[in-house]
Write an enzyme that holds these catalytic residues in place. Structure first.
Site, mmCIF file in Angstrom:
data_model
loop_
_atom_site.group_PDB
_atom_site.id
_atom_site.type_symbol
_atom_site.label_atom_id
_atom_site.label_comp_id
_atom_site.label_asym_id
_atom_site.label_seq_id
_atom_site.Cartn_x
_atom_site.Cartn_y
_atom_site.Cartn_z
ATOM 1 N N LYS A 71 0.909 -1.247 -0.090
ATOM 2 C CA LYS A 71 -0.024 0.056 -0.042
ATOM 3 C C LYS A 71 0.857 1.371 -0.049
ATOM 4 C CE LYS A 71 -4.285 -0.294 2.172
ATOM 5 N NZ LYS A 71 -5.046 -0.776 3.196
ATOM 6 N N ASP A 108 -9.913 3.872 2.129
ATOM 7 C CA ASP A 108 -9.954 3.341 3.494
ATOM 8 C C ASP A 108 -10.604 4.533 4.469
ATOM 9 O OD1 ASP A 108 -8.994 0.915 3.157
ATOM 10 O OD2 ASP A 108 -7.013 1.353 3.660
HETATM 11 P P1 NAP Z 1 -0.069 -2.473 11.019
HETATM 12 O O1 NAP Z 1 0.238 -1.179 10.015
HETATM 13 O O2 NAP Z 1 0.701 -3.611 10.834
HETATM 14 O O3 NAP Z 1 -0.486 -1.885 12.380
HETATM 15 C C1 NAP Z 1 -0.813 -2.648 13.581
HETATM 16 C C2 NAP Z 1 -1.126 -2.115 14.798
HETATM 17 O O4 NAP Z 1 -1.395 -2.908 15.841
HETATM 18 C C3 NAP Z 1 -0.156 -1.073 15.314
HETATM 19 O O5 NAP Z 1 -0.628 0.083 16.016
HETATM 20 C C4 NAP Z 1 0.666 -1.684 16.359
HETATM 21 O O6 NAP Z 1 1.407 -1.444 17.241
HETATM 22 C C5 NAP Z 1 -0.650 -2.792 16.764
HETATM 23 N N1 NAP Z 1 -0.359 -3.746 17.465
HETATM 24 C C6 NAP Z 1 -0.069 -4.847 16.942
HETATM 25 N N2 NAP Z 1 0.278 -6.138 17.970
HETATM 26 C C7 NAP Z 1 0.034 -5.442 18.817
HETATM 27 C C8 NAP Z 1 0.037 -5.659 20.569
HETATM 28 N N3 NAP Z 1 0.430 -6.978 20.777
HETATM 29 N N4 NAP Z 1 -0.261 -4.832 21.294
HETATM 30 C C9 NAP Z 1 -0.288 -3.613 20.866
HETATM 31 N N5 NAP Z 1 -0.355 -3.144 19.875
HETATM 32 C C10 NAP Z 1 -0.409 -4.204 18.720
HETATM 33 O O7 NAP Z 1 -1.690 -2.876 10.601
HETATM 34 P P2 NAP Z 1 -2.646 -2.091 9.882
HETATM 35 O O8 NAP Z 1 -2.690 -1.968 8.293
HETATM 36 O O9 NAP Z 1 -2.529 -0.693 10.325
HETATM 37 O O10 NAP Z 1 -4.186 -2.938 10.275
HETATM 38 C C11 NAP Z 1 -4.572 -2.748 11.740
HETATM 39 C C12 NAP Z 1 -5.884 -3.736 11.899
HETATM 40 O O11 NAP Z 1 -6.980 -3.044 11.227
HETATM 41 C C13 NAP Z 1 -5.767 -5.059 11.325
HETATM 42 O O12 NAP Z 1 -6.332 -5.975 12.107
HETATM 43 C C14 NAP Z 1 -6.269 -4.875 9.990
HETATM 44 O O13 NAP Z 1 -7.052 -6.346 9.496
HETATM 45 C C15 NAP Z 1 -7.453 -4.022 10.314
HETATM 46 N N6 NAP Z 1 -7.950 -3.260 8.983
HETATM 47 C C16 NAP Z 1 -9.191 -3.399 8.746
HETATM 48 C C17 NAP Z 1 -9.786 -2.774 7.577
HETATM 49 C C18 NAP Z 1 -11.346 -2.877 7.343
HETATM 50 O O14 NAP Z 1 -11.691 -2.435 6.278
HETATM 51 N N7 NAP Z 1 -11.994 -3.044 8.414
HETATM 52 C C19 NAP Z 1 -8.985 -1.744 6.819
HETATM 53 C C20 NAP Z 1 -7.501 -1.836 7.346
HETATM 54 C C21 NAP Z 1 -7.048 -2.305 8.333
HETATM 55 P P3 NAP Z 1 2.801 -1.094 17.052
HETATM 56 O O15 NAP Z 1 3.014 0.176 16.460
HETATM 57 O O16 NAP Z 1 3.337 -0.959 18.544
HETATM 58 O O17 NAP Z 1 3.444 -2.350 16.390
#
Ligand code: NAP
Length: 279
Positions: A71, A108
């Site tokens: 992305k 998004d």
């Molecule tokens: P990303 O860039 O990998 O970010 C992951 C986030 O989760 C970061 O803030 C990370 O914190 C945090 N995290 C992961 N493990 C953790 C833990 N054990 N304790 C505390 N914080 C933790 O992923 P993303 O693209 O932003 O996506 C995040 C979520 O949103 C995913 O579940 C994805 O499937 C969902 N999502 C849904 C949609 C939808 O259409 N509904 C769209 C996009 C994303 P750190 O920075 O500390 O690692």
């Protein structure tokens, strides 16, 4: 050109991509509206991204969705990047234009807002602070969208604080960074609460945070949609909050691309949700 060659192709690129629900969603819409077209998942390794994306228009593709891990990198390949995609620093929807240019957008944030507007019509985001948990790619889109709808203050907490500080410098003074361990304390008087972390997702660690200070009038939403009703949503609903699951965001973010590629604005309704959940 043969009739077959004129059938528009679209798809989703990612690595991996097999888990994506987008093919089920677009396939359902194509059938529902009786449109000619195909939507397919394409696994592209990061090293092949630029070369392969540039060949897609020649193969008959009119556009694609982009998912992890491409992305951000796709912005360097696109010829035209919308303001919102540039601000978010990522794109999820490409349009291959007739003049050969690749147009990159990010839907998004608008999908996030459309989901809340549809499922919580009384939500009044400008009337008070929002709490955003997490500072990854999805949080960037959510914060941009919340600012656009007039949220006066965004309280942001992330496990890795410097990542949250980065968002503060990109999005400005409305974003106030808090310690991750203090996140339960910033819920007080929040009008909107959003989990953008992967906590609570099937296969990931549980979401564990005291909601004692949550305002029962808050709107609580979770970007995680597997499971559909996350622990956060179950607990918030039990406290009287309006809750909205994350599946609708996935459906709404897909609609603009579908319309551009296949010429029909698709409905995001119960039948669409069912089709994706049953796939
Ligand atoms: P990303 O860039 O990998 O970010 C992951 C986030 O989760 C970061 O803030 C990370 O914190 C945090 N995290 C992961 N493990 C953790 C833990 N054990 N304790 C505390 N914080 C933790 O992923 P993303 O693209 O932003 O996506 C995040 C979520 O949103 C995913 O579940 C994805 O499937 C969902 N999502 C849904 C949609 C939808 O259409 N509904 C769209 C996009 C994303 P750190 O920075 O500390 O690692």
């Amino acid at each position: 050109m043969t009739e077959l060659a004129r059938i528009p192709l679209a798809g989703v690129i990612g690595h991996p991509v097999a888990h994506s629900r987008s093919p089920a969603l677009h396939g359902y819409w194509l059938r529902r509206y009786g449109l000619k077209g195909h939507y397919i998942p394409i696994d592209i390794a990061p090293t092949d991204l630029a070369n392969l994306v540039r060949t897609l228009p020649q193969l008959g593709f009119v556009g694609i969705n982009v998912t992890l891990p491409h992305k951000e990198a796709i912005l360097n390949i696109a010829d035209i990047v919308t303001d919102r995609a540039a601000l978010i620093g990522a794109a999820n929807t490409l349009i291959f234009r007739h003049d050969g240019k690749i147009h990159a957008d990010n839907t998004d944030g608008s999908g996030f807002i459309a989901n809340l507007r549809q499922n919580a019509p009384h939500w009044a985001p400008a009337t008070g602070p929002a709490v955003v948990l997490g500072a990854g790619g999805a949080a960037r889109a959510v914060i941009a969208a919340l600012i656009e709808v007039g949220v006066p203050e965004i309280r942001l907490a992330n496990r890795t604080r410097p990542r949250a500080e980065g968002l503060r410098s990109d999005f400005g003074a409305k974003v106030v960074v808090h310690e991750w361990v203090q996140a339960a304390n910033i819920l007080e008087d929040a009008v909107t609460v959003v989990n953008t972390t992967s906590l609570g997702m099937t296969g990931k660690p549980d979401f564990r945070m005291s909601l004692d200070r949550l305002n029962p009038h808050a709107l609580v939403t979770d970007l995680v949609y597997t499971p559909l009703k996350t622990q956060l949503l179950i607990e918030a609903e039990a406290m009287g909050c309006t809750v909205v699951d994350g599946l609708g965001m996935l459906l709404h973010q897909a609609a603009p691309g579908f319309e551009r590629w296949f010429g029909q604005r698709p409905d995001v309704d119960e039948a669409t949700r069912k089709a994706v959940l049953q796939a």
